[in-house]
Design a protein around this motif. Structure first.
Motif, PDB file in Angstrom:
ATOM      1  N   TYR A 143     -11.746  55.526  -4.957  1.00 47.42           N
ATOM      2  CA  TYR A 143     -10.997  56.251  -3.929  1.00 47.42           C
ATOM      3  C   TYR A 143      -9.833  55.440  -3.370  1.00 47.42           C
ATOM      4  N   ASN A 144      -9.430  54.426  -4.116  1.00 50.98           N
ATOM      5  CA  ASN A 144      -8.206  53.715  -3.793  1.00 50.98           C
ATOM      6  C   ASN A 144      -7.059  54.741  -3.750  1.00 50.98           C
ATOM      7  N   PRO A 145      -6.255  54.756  -2.681  1.00 54.54           N
ATOM      8  CA  PRO A 145      -5.174  55.748  -2.594  1.00 54.54           C
ATOM      9  C   PRO A 145      -4.245  55.735  -3.797  1.00 54.54           C
ATOM     10  N   ASN A 146      -4.069  54.581  -4.431  1.00 53.90           N
ATOM     11  CA  ASN A 146      -3.199  54.512  -5.606  1.00 53.90           C
ATOM     12  C   ASN A 146      -3.806  55.242  -6.799  1.00 53.90           C
ATOM     13  N   ILE A 147      -5.138  55.259  -6.891  1.00 53.81           N
ATOM     14  CA  ILE A 147      -5.794  56.012  -7.962  1.00 53.81           C
ATOM     15  C   ILE A 147      -5.689  57.511  -7.684  1.00 53.81           C
ATOM     16  N   VAL A 148      -5.956  57.898  -6.441  1.00 50.09           N
ATOM     17  CA  VAL A 148      -5.833  59.309  -6.072  1.00 50.09           C
ATOM     18  C   VAL A 148      -4.422  59.808  -6.368  1.00 50.09           C
ATOM     19  N   ARG A 149      -3.432  58.994  -5.996  1.00 46.90           N
ATOM     20  CA  ARG A 149      -2.034  59.389  -6.154  1.00 46.90           C
ATOM     21  C   ARG A 149      -1.621  59.423  -7.626  1.00 46.90           C
ATOM     22  N   SER A 150      -1.944  58.363  -8.369  1.00 48.42           N
ATOM     23  CA  SER A 150      -1.504  58.298  -9.770  1.00 48.42           C
ATOM     24  C   SER A 150      -2.243  59.301 -10.654  1.00 48.42           C
ATOM     25  N   SER A 151      -3.427  59.723 -10.227  1.00 54.77           N
ATOM     26  CA  SER A 151      -4.164  60.744 -10.983  1.00 54.77           C
ATOM     27  C   SER A 151      -3.724  62.153 -10.607  1.00 54.77           C
ATOM     28  N   VAL A 152      -2.796  62.264  -9.652  1.00 53.23           N
ATOM     29  CA  VAL A 152      -2.352  63.544  -9.069  1.00 53.23           C
ATOM     30  C   VAL A 152      -3.542  64.464  -8.763  1.00 53.23           C
ATOM     31  N   GLY A 153      -4.590  63.867  -8.222  1.00 53.03           N
ATOM     32  CA  GLY A 153      -5.760  64.632  -7.820  1.00 53.03           C
ATOM     33  C   GLY A 153      -6.803  64.818  -8.900  1.00 53.03           C
ATOM     34  N   CYS A 154      -6.552  64.313 -10.109  1.00 50.59           N
ATOM     35  CA  CYS A 154      -7.520  64.495 -11.200  1.00 50.59           C
ATOM     36  C   CYS A 154      -8.773  63.637 -11.018  1.00 50.59           C
ATOM     37  N   VAL A 155      -8.750  62.721 -10.069  1.00 46.83           N
ATOM     38  CA  VAL A 155      -9.972  62.002  -9.718  1.00 46.83           C
ATOM     39  C   VAL A 155     -11.010  62.985  -9.175  1.00 46.83           C
ATOM     40  N   PHE A 156     -10.553  64.152  -8.705  1.00 48.26           N
ATOM     41  CA  PHE A 156     -11.451  65.157  -8.149  1.00 48.26           C
ATOM     42  C   PHE A 156     -11.851  66.223  -9.160  1.00 48.26           C
ATOM     43  N   THR A 157     -11.108  66.337 -10.244  1.00 50.37           N
ATOM     44  CA  THR A 157     -11.358  67.429 -11.193  1.00 50.37           C
ATOM     45  C   THR A 157     -12.239  67.005 -12.362  1.00 50.37           C
ATOM     46  N   ASN A 158     -12.460  65.710 -12.513  1.00 57.01           N
ATOM     47  CA  ASN A 158     -13.300  65.203 -13.598  1.00 57.01           C
ATOM     48  C   ASN A 158     -14.711  64.899 -13.104  1.00 57.01           C
ATOM     49  N   GLN A 159     -15.677  65.034 -13.997  1.00 52.50           N
ATOM     50  CA  GLN A 159     -17.035  64.560 -13.735  1.00 52.50           C
ATOM     51  C   GLN A 159     -17.046  63.057 -14.046  1.00 52.50           C
ATOM     52  N   ILE A 160     -17.242  62.227 -13.029  1.00 52.64           N
ATOM     53  CA  ILE A 160     -17.090  60.781 -13.184  1.00 52.64           C
ATOM     54  C   ILE A 160     -18.406  60.073 -12.889  1.00 52.64           C
ATOM     55  N   GLY A 161     -18.795  59.191 -13.813  1.00 50.37           N
ATOM     56  CA  GLY A 161     -19.971  58.360 -13.620  1.00 50.37           C
ATOM     57  C   GLY A 161     -19.582  56.897 -13.679  1.00 50.37           C
ATOM     58  N   MET A 162     -20.305  56.067 -12.950  1.00 51.76           N
ATOM     59  CA  MET A 162     -19.998  54.642 -12.914  1.00 51.76           C
ATOM     60  C   MET A 162     -21.284  53.836 -13.072  1.00 51.76           C
ATOM     61  N   GLY A 163     -21.170  52.708 -13.767  1.00 48.98           N
ATOM     62  CA  GLY A 163     -22.333  51.856 -13.960  1.00 48.98           C
ATOM     63  C   GLY A 163     -21.963  50.630 -14.767  1.00 48.98           C
ATOM     64  N   SER A 164     -22.945  49.809 -15.046  1.00 50.76           N
ATOM     65  CA  SER A 164     -22.700  48.627 -15.864  1.00 50.76           C
ATOM     66  C   SER A 164     -22.526  49.046 -17.322  1.00 50.76           C
ATOM     67  N   THR A 165     -21.953  48.164 -18.112  1.00 47.47           N
ATOM     68  CA  THR A 165     -21.811  48.438 -19.543  1.00 47.47           C
ATOM     69  C   THR A 165     -23.163  48.765 -20.170  1.00 47.47           C
ATOM     70  N   GLN A 166     -24.164  47.957 -19.869  1.00 53.13           N
ATOM     71  CA  GLN A 166     -25.494  48.182 -20.453  1.00 53.13           C
ATOM     72  C   GLN A 166     -26.066  49.522 -20.028  1.00 53.13           C
ATOM     73  N   ASP A 167     -25.880  49.883 -18.760  1.00 44.00           N
ATOM     74  CA  ASP A 167     -26.413  51.158 -18.270  1.00 44.00           C
ATOM     75  C   ASP A 167     -25.721  52.340 -18.960  1.00 44.00           C
ATOM     76  N   ILE A 168     -24.418  52.227 -19.171  1.00 41.83           N
ATOM     77  CA  ILE A 168     -23.692  53.331 -19.801  1.00 41.83           C
ATOM     78  C   ILE A 168     -24.039  53.440 -21.276  1.00 41.83           C
ATOM     79  N   ILE A 169     -24.187  52.313 -21.957  1.00 41.88           N
ATOM     80  CA  ILE A 169     -24.616  52.359 -23.355  1.00 41.88           C
ATOM     81  C   ILE A 169     -25.990  53.013 -23.462  1.00 41.88           C
TER      82      ILE A 169
END
Length: 267
Positions: free
Chosen positions: A158-184
């Motif tokens: 939610y860094n304002p630069n990410i919100v701005r550079s994504s032109v709001g697409c940070v809200f339109t995608n299904q986003i998951g976050m985790g460690s490399t091992q967890d995502i693998i």
């Protein structure tokens, strides 16, 4: 009539809170809140299921009749602000005179759900530059990928630069976050093949079958992917270069690979 209160001083506690939320990642994480400016971004956030906590508008910039059209949460506190207050808080001078405080979402991998039987997933390992993250999210939205997974995140989503550079697409995608091992582990559990963008042991991307459940994994421009990804890869991909350099901007490369997968799927 919409009931509002007025803030006319830049020293108001809420103004100071908003500035902290914009500038400090720790403040966003502690409070679970973040700031969005701009009509399109606020519309996309609400469409994406984000809860609007506080809505601020400057009537000198935006007519009240237009505000009601995209203020989706009638319970949100609505505050009128003067132009000097707006200019103090807004990053851009042309964002239509609106700001919102919204509640962050939980981006745990257990929140990711696939509607498609053969999902297309974009994975970015340790992206650091907000501009690159925003561009990746724009690409993901344009291709309607099923999820974006960020491994070992270095930047606050939610860094304002990410919100701005994504032109709001940070809200339109299904986003998951985790460690490399967890995502693998998550990808393998869901029987999603891993295709790593890499320079070694790679096949030309057009020669790879990307029609099944597919994760396209991108590393950083400086160092590429870590060994754990390369060891877990079902197949490495390469985009052949015809000039002097051996790679492109990560968001450009991701777009080429993702839209090749979409082409193969008949889109």
């Amino acid at each position: 009539m919409m009931e509002t209160k007025l803030i006319s001083s830049v020293q108001n506690p809420l103004v100071k809170k908003i500035l902290l939320l914009k500038e400090k990642s720790r403040e966003r994480k502690t409070s679970g809140l973040f700031v969005v400016e701009g009509q399109r971004e606020l519309e996309l956030a609400q469409k994406g299921g984000y809860s609007l906590d506080t809505f601020l508008y400057c009537p000198d910039i935006l007519d009240l009749s237009k505000i009601r059209a995209f203020l989706k949460n009638p319970k949100a506190e609505t505050i009128q602000i003067t132009k000097p207050v707006y200019e103090k808080m807004a990053h851009r001078g042309t964002t239509e005179g609106v700001l919102g405080i919204l509640k962050a979402k939980d981006h745990g991998l257990d929140k990711i759900h696939f509607k498609n039987k053969e999902p297309l997933v974009l994975v970015a390992e340790a992206p650091e530059k907000p501009g690159n993250i925003g561009a990746l999210l724009r690409t993901a939205d344009a291709a309607a990928v099923d999820a974006v997974l960020i491994a070992n995140p270095k930047s606050d989503l939610y860094n304002p630069n990410i919100v701005r550079s994504s032109v709001g697409c940070v809200f339109t995608n299904q986003i998951g976050m985790g460690s490399t091992q967890d995502i693998i582990h998550f990808l393998k559990k869901n029987h999603i093949k891993i295709y790593c963008a890499a320079l070694t042991a790679s096949k030309n991307y057009v020669d790879c079958d990307l029609t099944g459940a597919t994760a396209i994994v991108m590393g950083t421009e400086a160092t590429g992917l870590t060994d754990v990804w390369l060891k877990s890869s079902d197949q490495n991909l390469i985009i052949p270069m015809q000039g002097e350099i051996d790679s492109m901007n990560v968001s450009v490369s991701a777009a080429i690979l993702i839209f090749e997968a979409k082409r193969q799927r008949g889109f």
